[in-house]
Design an enzyme around this catalytic site. Structure first.
Site, short mmCIF file in Angstrom:
data_model
loop_
_atom_site.label_atom_id
_atom_site.label_comp_id
_atom_site.label_asym_id
_atom_site.label_seq_id
_atom_site.Cartn_x
_atom_site.Cartn_y
_atom_site.Cartn_z
N ARG A 50 33.38 11.36 -18.10
CA ARG A 50 32.24 12.30 -18.82
C ARG A 50 32.24 13.64 -18.04
NH1 ARG A 50 28.60 8.91 -18.89
NH2 ARG A 50 27.14 9.35 -17.06
N ASP B 230 27.05 11.61 -12.19
CA ASP B 230 26.20 11.93 -13.36
C ASP B 230 24.89 12.16 -12.48
OD1 ASP B 230 24.25 12.69 -15.28
OD2 ASP B 230 24.96 11.02 -16.65
N HIS C 192 25.06 3.61 -17.46
CA HIS C 192 23.73 3.76 -16.47
C HIS C 192 23.84 3.00 -15.15
CE1 HIS C 192 21.27 4.54 -20.34
NE2 HIS C 192 22.06 5.72 -20.06
N HIS D 126 27.98 6.98 -27.03
CA HIS D 126 26.96 7.60 -27.08
C HIS D 126 26.86 8.93 -27.68
CE1 HIS D 126 28.39 10.29 -23.96
NE2 HIS D 126 28.84 9.22 -23.09
N HIS E 132 15.61 13.76 -20.75
CA HIS E 132 15.79 13.39 -22.33
C HIS E 132 14.46 14.01 -22.78
CE1 HIS E 132 18.46 9.66 -21.27
NE2 HIS E 132 19.15 10.80 -21.02
N ASP F 18 0.79 -1.25 0.11
CA ASP F 18 0.05 -0.11 -0.04
C ASP F 18 0.95 1.24 -0.01
OD1 ASP F 18 1.08 -0.19 2.53
OD2 ASP F 18 -0.85 0.17 3.53
N TYR G 285 35.71 6.39 -22.16
CA TYR G 285 35.48 5.18 -21.43
C TYR G 285 36.27 4.01 -22.04
CZ TYR G 285 31.24 7.94 -21.08
OH TYR G 285 30.42 9.15 -20.95
N GLU H 33 29.39 16.89 -18.46
CA GLU H 33 28.34 17.27 -18.83
C GLU H 33 27.85 18.44 -18.28
OE1 GLU H 33 24.96 14.34 -17.98
OE2 GLU H 33 24.05 15.25 -19.56
N ASP I 87 20.95 18.50 -15.36
CA ASP I 87 21.77 17.12 -15.75
C ASP I 87 23.46 17.11 -15.88
OD1 ASP I 87 22.23 14.61 -16.69
OD2 ASP I 87 21.41 14.96 -18.59
N HIS J 220 21.45 15.86 -25.50
CA HIS J 220 20.03 15.52 -25.96
C HIS J 220 19.29 16.74 -25.36
CE1 HIS J 220 19.95 14.90 -21.32
NE2 HIS J 220 20.97 14.10 -21.47
N GLU K 151 27.79 16.62 -23.66
CA GLU K 151 28.22 15.70 -22.69
C GLU K 151 29.23 14.50 -23.40
OE1 GLU K 151 25.30 12.47 -20.94
OE2 GLU K 151 23.95 14.02 -22.02
#
Ligand code: GLY
Ligand code: MN
Ligand code: MN
Length: 439
Positions: A407, A261, A244, A351, A362, A40, A389, A409, A272, A355, A385
């Site tokens: 990275r 990130d 991710h 990547h 996104h 619940d 890697y 960004e 972001d 975006h 960004e």
């Protein structure tokens, strides 16, 4: 209800959308449903972005109908009725009266009456705009309302003949941010930048990835941004190579980099930011060499964000710098042209460089018009960004490079003559990061 976006702006958006709709049409936009987390317990409620964009109304169990030319009001809200007993348990409800008085809707009805009222509003309209195919339950409800009208054709009712995806019109509007929206996004960017600074300083004490995540959430909340815009990524060492990664549970190791990130959501607008920095506060020569490549790729990409350039220009600019950097450091061989044509950079940069950014991290909006990349225009918001890697098991490169993930960004808005960076309150040069961490 406090909002940095004035209520009249929501009304202007409804007006603008109706001006773009066919004259004898209706648009139907549902609020987000509540979702069960376990038994619940519900997930914290987040309003549907399209619904929020048009209403600023934060409750579930609501439907907006936009009916151009309707005599008794063109913007109609169906929502929960006020109920003192229920409100004592679950909190304030605006009720149909509040939808009109507080949110400026033209007309409002209890949501329990929608099946009796809405079919009559759809009847006689030839076209229905709604989020077609987004949610089966809502698709079925729209068809149920249409069936009610069809059952009355012998009495002269006219069911609609066309069903059109609402997003073609609405998402193009959402792509261009107003001054008020940019203000909210800039504030979200500032809060997130502060959170990243705190996390950088916290890293020197070591601990686990989640200790840095805690620092981020603490800062977001302190400033009233009660939610992240997406699950925070805190990846130490080779975890920074997992795009991710959200486990955030590994111990932080001196000598490793950590990639964060993370961004808060403020009034339904996302920020972001990614920063990558050494746990110990000092970059190793290899970490620094790769970092400098990513940073100059980002500089070049940001310089390419200006009106007249198209969506892919920043990506192309970043790709050139990243690939040349990999060649210069000996991680790739051959010429720049060949490495780009053969996509030799792909194992290191898989990547895109950004975006659209807005209410959704996104965000909505087309990246191409027909076959051509979208041309950048003032008010469009996006991330920049680039990253590199080096997988820990990449035996094609010298061992010293393996397991480094970087990275950088930032969030930018296209202006008249270039772009404005909304997230530059967090350092990103090697010198500035090392200085902040030494502080
Ligand atoms: N944080 C998601 C992204 O950078 O696209
Ligand atoms: Mn992003
Ligand atoms: Mn990100």
């Amino acid at each position: 209800m406090t909002s940095m976006i004035p209520m009249k702006e929501f009304a202007e958006r409804r007006r603008k959308l109706m001006d773009r709709m066919a004259p004898d049409s209706i648009a139907i936009v549902p609020a987000a449903p509540e979702r069960v987390r376990n038994r619940d317990v519900l997930h914290p409620f987040r309003q549907d972005s399209d619904f929020h964009y048009l209403t600023g109304f934060g409750e579930p169990d609501a439907v907006l109908a936009l009916i151009p030319g309707r005599e008794h009001g063109e913007s109609v809200m169906f929502c929960k009725e006020r109920n003192p007993e229920k409100e004592l348990w679950d909190g304030f409800l605006a009720g149909p009266e509040g939808a009109i008085e507080r949110y400026g809707l033209d007309d409002a009805f209890p949501i329990v009456d929608i099946d009796d009222i809405l079919p009559g509003m759809i009847e006689g309209r030839s076209r229905v705009y709604y989020p077609l195919g987004k949610d089966h339950t809502f698709d079925n409800r729209v068809m149920d309302w249409v069936k009610i009208i069809r059952s009355k054709v012998r009495a002269g009712a006219h069911p609609p003949g066309e069903f059109v995806a609402l997003e073609h019109l609405l998402h193009d509007m959402r792509l261009y941010k107003s001054a008020a929206e940019i203000k909210v996004m800039a504030r979200a960017g500032q809060i997130s930048a502060e959170a990243h600074c705190h996390a950088m300083k916290r890293a020197r004490r070591g601990g686990h990835e989640y200790n840095l995540e805690a620092e981020l959430i603490h800062t977001f909340m302190e400033h009233g941004a009660r939610s992240t815009a997406y699950p925070s990524i805190v990846g130490g060492g080779a975890n920074g190579c997992i795009l991710h990664y959200i486990e955030n549970a590994a111990p932080l190791k001196a000598g490793d980099l950590v990639l964060i990130d993370a961004g808060c959501e403020l009034e339904c607008y996302a920020s972001d930011i990614t920063r990558t920095f050494p746990v110990s506060g000092k970059f190793s020569p290899e970490q620094k060499a790769l970092y400098e490549v990513v940073l100059s790729a980002q500089d070049e990409a940001i310089a390419a964000v200006r009106p007249g350039n198209h969506w892919n220009h920043p990506h192309e600019a970043a790709l050139k710098v990243l690939t040349q950097g990999l060649i210069d450091l000996g991680l790739l061989t051959g010429t720049l042209e060949d490495a780009i044509a053969n996509e030799a950079y792909k194992p290191f940069f898989m990547h895109r460089t950004g975006h659209w950014l807005g209410m959704d991290v996104h965000d909505v909006g087309d990246y191409k018009v027909g076959d051509a990349w979208r041309v950048l225009e003032p008010g469009m918001a996006l991330t920049v960004e680039p990253g590199l890697y080096v997988a820990p098991d990449n035996t094609d490169v010298e061992e010293k490079w393996r397991g480094i993930g970087i990275r950088i960004e930032d969030d930018v808005v296209v202006t008249k003559d270039g772009c404005r960076v909304l997230t530059d309150d967090v350092p990103k040069t090697v010198a500035d990061i090392e200085a902040l961490m030494a502080d």
